[in-house]
Design a protein around this motif. Structure first.
Motif, PDB file in Angstrom:
ATOM      1  N   TYR A  85       0.818  -1.076   0.128  1.00  0.00           N
ATOM      2  CA  TYR A  85       0.015  -0.108   0.024  1.00  0.00           C
ATOM      3  C   TYR A  85       0.924   1.255   0.027  1.00  0.00           C
ATOM      4  O   TYR A  85       1.959   1.116   0.617  1.00  0.00           O
ATOM      5  N   ILE A  86       0.442   2.237  -0.652  1.00  0.00           N
ATOM      6  CA  ILE A  86       1.226   3.403  -0.817  1.00  0.00           C
ATOM      7  C   ILE A  86       0.642   4.888  -0.225  1.00  0.00           C
ATOM      8  O   ILE A  86      -0.584   5.095  -0.443  1.00  0.00           O
ATOM      9  N   ALA A  87       1.459   5.114   0.573  1.00  0.00           N
ATOM     10  CA  ALA A  87       0.945   6.372   1.244  1.00  0.00           C
ATOM     11  C   ALA A  87       1.124   7.648   0.146  1.00  0.00           C
ATOM     12  O   ALA A  87       2.087   7.940  -0.159  1.00  0.00           O
ATOM     13  N   LEU A  88       0.120   8.465   0.158  1.00  0.00           N
ATOM     14  CA  LEU A  88       0.104   9.469  -0.798  1.00  0.00           C
ATOM     15  C   LEU A  88       0.295  10.762  -0.251  1.00  0.00           C
ATOM     16  O   LEU A  88      -0.441  11.163   0.644  1.00  0.00           O
ATOM     17  N   GLU A  89       1.379  11.402  -0.747  1.00  0.00           N
ATOM     18  CA  GLU A  89       1.662  12.920  -0.191  1.00  0.00           C
ATOM     19  C   GLU A  89       0.343  13.817  -0.473  1.00  0.00           C
ATOM     20  O   GLU A  89      -0.230  14.845   0.090  1.00  0.00           O
ATOM     21  N   TYR A  90      -0.328  13.600  -1.749  1.00  0.00           N
ATOM     22  CA  TYR A  90      -1.539  14.423  -2.091  1.00  0.00           C
ATOM     23  C   TYR A  90      -2.538  13.611  -2.827  1.00  0.00           C
ATOM     24  O   TYR A  90      -3.621  13.305  -2.022  1.00  0.00           O
ATOM     25  N   THR A  91      -2.445  13.322  -4.010  1.00  0.00           N
ATOM     26  CA  THR A  91      -3.368  12.583  -4.603  1.00  0.00           C
ATOM     27  C   THR A  91      -2.817  11.391  -5.202  1.00  0.00           C
ATOM     28  O   THR A  91      -1.471  11.249  -5.389  1.00  0.00           O
ATOM     29  N   PRO A  92      -3.580  10.136  -5.614  1.00  0.00           N
ATOM     30  CA  PRO A  92      -2.846   9.024  -6.151  1.00  0.00           C
ATOM     31  C   PRO A  92      -2.583   9.254  -7.612  1.00  0.00           C
ATOM     32  O   PRO A  92      -1.558   8.252  -7.892  1.00  0.00           O
ATOM     33  N   ALA A 135     -10.217  17.626   2.926  1.00  0.00           N
ATOM     34  CA  ALA A 135     -11.468  17.147   2.604  1.00  0.00           C
ATOM     35  C   ALA A 135     -11.307  16.491   1.128  1.00  0.00           C
ATOM     36  O   ALA A 135     -12.589  15.621   0.855  1.00  0.00           O
ATOM     37  N   LEU A 136     -10.332  16.499   0.311  1.00  0.00           N
ATOM     38  CA  LEU A 136     -10.265  15.822  -0.920  1.00  0.00           C
ATOM     39  C   LEU A 136     -10.346  14.313  -0.877  1.00  0.00           C
ATOM     40  O   LEU A 136     -11.087  13.849  -1.768  1.00  0.00           O
ATOM     41  N   PRO A 137      -9.678  13.841   0.008  1.00  0.00           N
ATOM     42  CA  PRO A 137      -9.922  12.177   0.068  1.00  0.00           C
ATOM     43  C   PRO A 137     -11.359  11.847   0.314  1.00  0.00           C
ATOM     44  O   PRO A 137     -11.861  10.850  -0.688  1.00  0.00           O
ATOM     45  N   ALA A 138     -11.881  12.168   1.048  1.00  0.00           N
ATOM     46  CA  ALA A 138     -13.318  11.578   1.098  1.00  0.00           C
ATOM     47  C   ALA A 138     -14.173  12.259   0.150  1.00  0.00           C
ATOM     48  O   ALA A 138     -15.122  11.427  -0.354  1.00  0.00           O
ATOM     49  N   ARG A 139     -14.019  13.469  -0.356  1.00  0.00           N
ATOM     50  CA  ARG A 139     -14.814  13.854  -1.618  1.00  0.00           C
ATOM     51  C   ARG A 139     -14.533  13.114  -2.883  1.00  0.00           C
ATOM     52  O   ARG A 139     -15.431  12.822  -3.563  1.00  0.00           O
ATOM     53  N   LEU A 140     -13.418  12.800  -2.982  1.00  0.00           N
ATOM     54  CA  LEU A 140     -13.068  12.009  -4.102  1.00  0.00           C
ATOM     55  C   LEU A 140     -12.647  10.639  -4.199  1.00  0.00           C
ATOM     56  O   LEU A 140     -12.144   9.709  -5.076  1.00  0.00           O
ATOM     57  N   GLY A 141     -12.742  10.079  -2.886  1.00  0.00           N
ATOM     58  CA  GLY A 141     -12.716   8.618  -2.763  1.00  0.00           C
ATOM     59  C   GLY A 141     -11.330   8.129  -2.718  1.00  0.00           C
ATOM     60  O   GLY A 141     -11.252   6.892  -3.080  1.00  0.00           O
ATOM     61  N   PHE A 142     -10.293   8.349  -2.080  1.00  0.00           N
ATOM     62  CA  PHE A 142      -9.105   7.728  -1.811  1.00  0.00           C
ATOM     63  C   PHE A 142      -8.643   8.242  -0.601  1.00  0.00           C
ATOM     64  O   PHE A 142      -9.284   8.695   0.380  1.00  0.00           O
ATOM     65  N   VAL A 143      -7.566   7.271  -0.067  1.00  0.00           N
ATOM     66  CA  VAL A 143      -7.062   7.241   1.292  1.00  0.00           C
ATOM     67  C   VAL A 143      -5.800   7.591   0.880  1.00  0.00           C
ATOM     68  O   VAL A 143      -4.837   6.973   0.378  1.00  0.00           O
ATOM     69  N   ARG A 144      -5.325   8.836   1.747  1.00  0.00           N
ATOM     70  CA  ARG A 144      -3.813   9.138   1.828  1.00  0.00           C
ATOM     71  C   ARG A 144      -2.720   8.298   2.470  1.00  0.00           C
ATOM     72  O   ARG A 144      -1.674   8.169   2.237  1.00  0.00           O
ATOM     73  N   ASP A 145      -3.267   7.734   3.706  1.00  0.00           N
ATOM     74  CA  ASP A 145      -2.444   7.329   4.578  1.00  0.00           C
ATOM     75  C   ASP A 145      -3.127   5.797   4.927  1.00  0.00           C
ATOM     76  O   ASP A 145      -3.654   5.530   6.097  1.00  0.00           O
ATOM     77  N   PRO A 146      -2.778   4.726   3.985  1.00  0.00           N
ATOM     78  CA  PRO A 146      -3.644   3.303   3.924  1.00  0.00           C
ATOM     79  C   PRO A 146      -3.179   2.592   5.286  1.00  0.00           C
ATOM     80  O   PRO A 146      -1.868   2.626   5.727  1.00  0.00           O
ATOM     81  N   GLU A 147      -3.882   1.991   6.012  1.00  0.00           N
ATOM     82  CA  GLU A 147      -3.763   1.244   7.021  1.00  0.00           C
ATOM     83  C   GLU A 147      -4.633  -0.097   6.789  1.00  0.00           C
ATOM     84  O   GLU A 147      -5.578  -0.063   6.415  1.00  0.00           O
ATOM     85  N   PRO A 148      -4.136  -1.122   7.692  1.00  0.00           N
ATOM     86  CA  PRO A 148      -4.740  -2.354   7.501  1.00  0.00           C
ATOM     87  C   PRO A 148      -6.131  -2.459   8.153  1.00  0.00           C
ATOM     88  O   PRO A 148      -6.410  -1.692   9.046  1.00  0.00           O
TER      89      PRO A 148
END
Length: 195
Positions: A68-75, A175-188
């Motif tokens: 899994y990839i931690a995103l600094e901003y967007t995917p 608010a971008l991750p929730a609005r656009l459906g991505f996770v910046r710091d994925p966790e199990p």
């Protein structure tokens, strides 16, 4: 996914996922434990096997193991090409979008069918050339008004791109991750094993 990856997953289906090792900068550079990955074959392998799971977490499928990839901003990071096309950092042409989002720091993010794509800072001139205030090109006043629009609201501007007129929304970076459906710091998740 490349064919060799699919074969490895079929052969070893239960390899635990990897969290906290890989990252993506807002300039489109892959990282491993905070260090930039520069080897061309490794960069290409990640780009060719980069995807999103059903929870909005982006990953690199390395054979049977998912990292899994931690995103600094967007995917996705978009760059303007000489022929005016937009290309992601993975080499994929952006052929359509649903909307453009402007954050509180004037970053421009396209909502594409393949994921949220930050238009890299050096290419913001492309955004300015394609923004419209009604049927007119924008001026400083119209841009300032759009940036002053509260987060979550639609601005008065549109983006003329992909042979259509796209709405332009204001959305704070947090608010971008929730609005656009991505996770910046994925966790199990509770039902997943971690390595």
């Amino acid at each position: 996914m490349q064919e060799w990856v699919e074969r490895a997953i079929a052969k070893w289906p239960n390899v635990p996922a990897l969290f906290g090792w890989l990252g993506l900068t807002r300039r489109g550079h892959w990282l491993i434990q905070g260090e930039r990955i520069t080897h061309p074959r490794i960069v290409d392998a990640i780009a060719n096997n980069y995807a999103c799971d059903t929870h909005g977490r982006w990953f690199f499928q390395n054979g049977p193991q998912r990292g899994y990839i931690a995103l600094e901003y967007t995917p996705l990071i978009a760059r303007v090409q000489a022929d005016d096309r937009l290309l992601t950092h993975t080499g994929q042409v952006i052929e359509s979008a649903r909307a453009l989002y402007l954050d509180e720091n004037s970053a421009a993010i396209l909502d594409t069918p393949d994921g949220a794509a930050l238009i890299e800072g050096a290419d913001l001139a492309w955004v300015l050339e394609h923004l419209r205030d009604g049927d007119s090109e924008i001026d400083d006043e119209a841009l300032a008004a759009a940036l002053a629009t509260p987060s979550g609201d639609t601005t008065e501007l549109t983006l003329m791109a992909f042979d259509t007129r796209l709405p332009v929304h204001r959305c704070d970076a947090d608010a971008l991750p929730a609005r656009l459906g991505f996770v910046r710091d994925p966790e199990p998740r509770d039902d997943e094993a971690e390595s």
